[in-house]
Design an enzyme around this catalytic site. Structure first.
Site, PDB file in Angstrom:
ATOM      1  N   GLY A 340       0.831  -1.204   0.000  1.00 37.40           N
ATOM      2  CA  GLY A 340       0.000   0.000   0.000  1.00 37.40           C
ATOM      3  C   GLY A 340       0.865   1.253   0.000  1.00 37.40           C
ATOM      4  O   GLY A 340       1.932   1.276  -0.636  1.00 37.40           O
ATOM      5  N   GLU A 364      20.756  -5.045 -22.451  1.00 37.76           N
ATOM      6  CA  GLU A 364      21.169  -6.296 -23.117  1.00 37.76           C
ATOM      7  C   GLU A 364      20.061  -6.837 -24.037  1.00 37.76           C
ATOM      8  O   GLU A 364      19.855  -8.042 -24.169  1.00 37.76           O
ATOM      9  CB  GLU A 364      21.655  -7.319 -22.088  1.00 37.76           C
TER      10      GLU A 364
HETATM   11  N1  CAA Z   1      25.469 -15.492 -32.231  1.00 39.84           N
HETATM   12  C1  CAA Z   1      26.433 -15.420 -33.173  1.00 39.84           C
HETATM   13  N2  CAA Z   1      26.289 -14.719 -34.326  1.00 39.84           N
HETATM   14  C2  CAA Z   1      25.133 -14.071 -34.524  1.00 39.84           C
HETATM   15  C3  CAA Z   1      24.076 -14.107 -33.591  1.00 39.84           C
HETATM   16  C4  CAA Z   1      24.278 -14.856 -32.401  1.00 39.84           C
HETATM   17  N3  CAA Z   1      23.325 -14.918 -31.445  1.00 39.84           N
HETATM   18  N4  CAA Z   1      23.054 -13.350 -34.058  1.00 39.84           N
HETATM   19  C5  CAA Z   1      23.437 -12.876 -35.248  1.00 39.84           C
HETATM   20  N5  CAA Z   1      24.692 -13.315 -35.528  1.00 39.84           N
HETATM   21  C6  CAA Z   1      25.484 -13.054 -36.755  1.00 39.84           C
HETATM   22  C7  CAA Z   1      24.722 -13.513 -37.983  1.00 39.84           C
HETATM   23  O1  CAA Z   1      24.966 -14.876 -38.233  1.00 39.84           O
HETATM   24  C8  CAA Z   1      25.296 -12.611 -39.047  1.00 39.84           C
HETATM   25  O2  CAA Z   1      26.573 -13.113 -39.396  1.00 39.84           O
HETATM   26  P1  CAA Z   1      27.136 -12.979 -40.917  1.00 39.84           P
HETATM   27  O3  CAA Z   1      27.570 -11.541 -41.032  1.00 39.84           O
HETATM   28  O4  CAA Z   1      28.268 -13.955 -40.953  1.00 39.84           O
HETATM   29  O5  CAA Z   1      25.996 -13.329 -41.820  1.00 39.84           O
HETATM   30  C9  CAA Z   1      25.514 -11.296 -38.313  1.00 39.84           C
HETATM   31  O6  CAA Z   1      25.645 -11.637 -36.913  1.00 39.84           O
HETATM   32  C10 CAA Z   1      24.383 -10.319 -38.476  1.00 39.84           C
HETATM   33  O7  CAA Z   1      23.198 -10.930 -38.018  1.00 39.84           O
HETATM   34  P2  CAA Z   1      21.752 -10.337 -38.271  1.00 39.84           P
HETATM   35  O8  CAA Z   1      21.587 -10.061 -39.723  1.00 39.84           O
HETATM   36  O9  CAA Z   1      20.777 -11.224 -37.594  1.00 39.84           O
HETATM   37  O10 CAA Z   1      21.856  -8.921 -37.511  1.00 39.84           O
HETATM   38  P3  CAA Z   1      20.776  -7.786 -37.332  1.00 39.84           P
HETATM   39  O11 CAA Z   1      21.378  -6.494 -37.728  1.00 39.84           O
HETATM   40  O12 CAA Z   1      19.470  -8.185 -37.968  1.00 39.84           O
HETATM   41  O13 CAA Z   1      20.624  -7.716 -35.708  1.00 39.84           O
HETATM   42  C11 CAA Z   1      19.588  -8.123 -33.598  1.00 39.84           C
HETATM   43  C12 CAA Z   1      20.075  -8.684 -34.945  1.00 39.84           C
HETATM   44  C13 CAA Z   1      19.107  -9.353 -32.850  1.00 39.84           C
HETATM   45  C14 CAA Z   1      18.446  -7.147 -33.754  1.00 39.84           C
HETATM   46  C15 CAA Z   1      20.779  -7.443 -32.860  1.00 39.84           C
HETATM   47  O14 CAA Z   1      21.105  -6.202 -33.438  1.00 39.84           O
HETATM   48  C16 CAA Z   1      20.508  -7.234 -31.386  1.00 39.84           C
HETATM   49  O15 CAA Z   1      20.663  -8.162 -30.589  1.00 39.84           O
HETATM   50  N6  CAA Z   1      20.140  -6.001 -30.971  1.00 39.84           N
HETATM   51  C17 CAA Z   1      20.076  -5.645 -29.570  1.00 39.84           C
HETATM   52  C18 CAA Z   1      21.403  -5.129 -29.091  1.00 39.84           C
HETATM   53  C19 CAA Z   1      21.584  -5.221 -27.613  1.00 39.84           C
HETATM   54  O16 CAA Z   1      21.184  -6.169 -26.980  1.00 39.84           O
HETATM   55  N7  CAA Z   1      22.247  -4.218 -27.046  1.00 39.84           N
HETATM   56  C20 CAA Z   1      22.576  -4.196 -25.667  1.00 39.84           C
HETATM   57  C21 CAA Z   1      23.961  -3.646 -25.493  1.00 39.84           C
HETATM   58  S1  CAA Z   1      24.807  -4.018 -23.986  1.00 39.84           S
HETATM   59  C22 CAA Z   1      24.017  -3.165 -22.752  1.00 39.84           C
HETATM   60  O17 CAA Z   1      22.853  -3.241 -22.645  1.00 39.84           O
HETATM   61  C23 CAA Z   1      24.769  -2.338 -21.770  1.00 39.84           C
HETATM   62  C24 CAA Z   1      25.445  -3.074 -20.707  1.00 39.84           C
HETATM   63  O18 CAA Z   1      26.615  -2.833 -20.459  1.00 39.84           O
HETATM   64  C25 CAA Z   1      24.701  -4.029 -19.835  1.00 39.84           C
END
Ligand code: CAA
Length: 380
Positions: A340, A364
């Site tokens: 509350g 993240e």
């Molecule tokens: N593991 C390994 N490789 C991966 C992967 C994974 N999980 N996901 C994608 N990849 C690779 C792909 O295979 C691809 O490789 P190639 O170049 O060889 O083809 C490449 O990465 C690009 O992949 P996508 O085309 O899927 O990439 P995208 O531009 O579409 O992005 C996304 C995907 C999931 C949206 C990504 O941009 C994402 O996770 N965004 C969120 C970012 C984030 O979490 N930021 C937080 C930062 S840290 C923080 O918060 C602060 C802190 O200190 C706590």
């Protein structure tokens, strides 16, 4: 199928609980109020082996693995989410990629310092124009002789006020497609041309620090490229798959803390001549909080277990973070409601739980990014 923890995992969880309640919980509210970084608590955690959870013993780590790391993070976050994120980032966003992608020389040079807690680690991906769209980063790294010269500004870097060592992502090839041409660099705090700049003033996890980094002609030895030049983006993504398990563990810790506080209050607080815990309206809230936390925690431990086995865990980590962060916010909100008016005051811990819970749906990878990751797996 076996849902039991091993004897070793049970001992680690119990030791972490005792440490968290004895060393981390005292002063957590005050550190939050004064935005005081929990460096002493980090060093004390390191003395317990909690800074080297994923570092092999040959480099001074405790090598207890990701399930154990989750169990520890749940306990520490119950006590203080700022200390929790400091340890999560240090282990899963900084040490883990160095263990997985580092050269022998890089590991020998840096891992013992990270394992002992002599150095605190950080991870720097985001920029002003690059949050959810991580591949859009523009901070540049130009090859020059046997080094790279970094230029640009990074944002949202957890622990940066006190970190000694940063994994930094920068663009090494302008002409390459977005996700290609990004490289990962191991940057020491003392490298000339690198400064930790503005510190943000936040809603929650106020004792943790979140800063801007400025690179102004910062020379980083070519020997400090992590993995291959131009292949940094997959390292960033792979690392976040692990980091998300850490943040999901943090969310479980916050959910459990809020529920515990609500149970204590509901048993003490009397209205209509009885403790409010005797009312079904309160009992149903506590039941929902408990059930949702259990379900999310199972998902968190599944993701950590898969990671320990070296199996794919990207979808499972996203599921865990999505469910655990929503659960933390649900539990913290309900805990405030059970308190509350008292829950709206700084005098009770649930107010801090509610502010801390929010960030787990954002950093993240936001909730929306977790859904995008899950949907891509579902549709693949
Ligand atoms: N593991 C390994 N490789 C991966 C992967 C994974 N999980 N996901 C994608 N990849 C690779 C792909 O295979 C691809 O490789 P190639 O170049 O060889 O083809 C490449 O990465 C690009 O992949 P996508 O085309 O899927 O990439 P995208 O531009 O579409 O992005 C996304 C995907 C999931 C949206 C990504 O941009 C994402 O996770 N965004 C969120 C970012 C984030 O979490 N930021 C937080 C930062 S840290 C923080 O918060 C602060 C802190 O200190 C706590």
């Amino acid at each position: 199928m076996d849902f039991d923890l091993t004897e070793e995992q049970r001992m680690i969880r119990d030791a972490a609980r005792e440490f968290a309640q004895g060393v981390v919980a005292p002063g957590a509210a005050e550190r939050d109020r004064t935005a005081t970084f929990p460096i002493e608590q980090f060093r004390a955690a390191a003395a317990q082996g909690f800074a080297g959870m994923v570092i092999p013993s040959q480099y001074g780590g405790s090598a207890l693995g990701n399930v154990a790391l989750s169990l520890i993070l749940i306990e520490i976050n119950k006590a203080c989410a700022s200390t929790g994120v400091t340890l999560s980032v240090h282990n899963s966003l900084c040490s883990a990629p160095l263990v997985k992608f580092g050269t022998d020389e890089q590991k020998r040079r840096y891992l013992p310092k990270l394992a002992s807690g002599e150095w605190l680690g950080a991870y720097s991906l985001s920029e002003a124009g690059c949050g959810s769209d991580a591949a859009a980063l523009v901070c540049s790294a130009r090859a020059d002789g046997d080094s790279f010269v970094l230029e640009g500004t990074k944002l949202w870097v957890t622990s940066a006020t006190h970190a000694d060592f940063f994994i930094v992502f920068a663009r090494t090839a302008k002409e390459a497609k977005k996700a290609q041409g990004i490289s990962a660099f191991l940057v020491e705090r003392t490298f000339p041309g690198f400064v930790v700049s503005k510190k943000e003033d936040k809603l929650g996890i106020r004792a943790s620090s979140t800063c801007e980094l400025v690179f102004d002609g910062c020379r980083v030895p070519a020997a400090n490229v992590l993995g291959e030049v131009g292949r940094g983006f997959p390292i960033a993504m792979d690392t976040l798959d692990g980091g998300r398990i850490g943040i999901a563990s943090q969310a479980i810790g916050i959910a459990r803390a809020a529920t515990d506080a609500a149970v204590r209050y509901a048993k003490e607080r009397r209205q209509f001549d009885r403790p409010i815990a005797e009312f079904e309206a309160i009992q149903f809230k506590l039941a929902d909080m408990n059930a949702r936390t259990d379900a999310a925690e199972l998902c968190v431990l599944r993701a950590a277990w898969l990671k320990d086995l070296g199996r794919p865990h990207g979808r499972e980590a996203a599921v865990a973070k999505l469910l655990a962060s929503e659960t933390a916010n649900f539990c913290a909100r309900e805990a405030v409601q059970i308190h509350g008016g008292a829950g709206y005051l700084e005098d009770f811990p649930v107010e801090r739980n509610m502010r801390d819970a929010k960030i787990t749906e954002i950093y993240e990878g936001t909730t929306e990014i977790q859904k995008l990751v899950i949907a891509r797996h579902v549709l693949a």
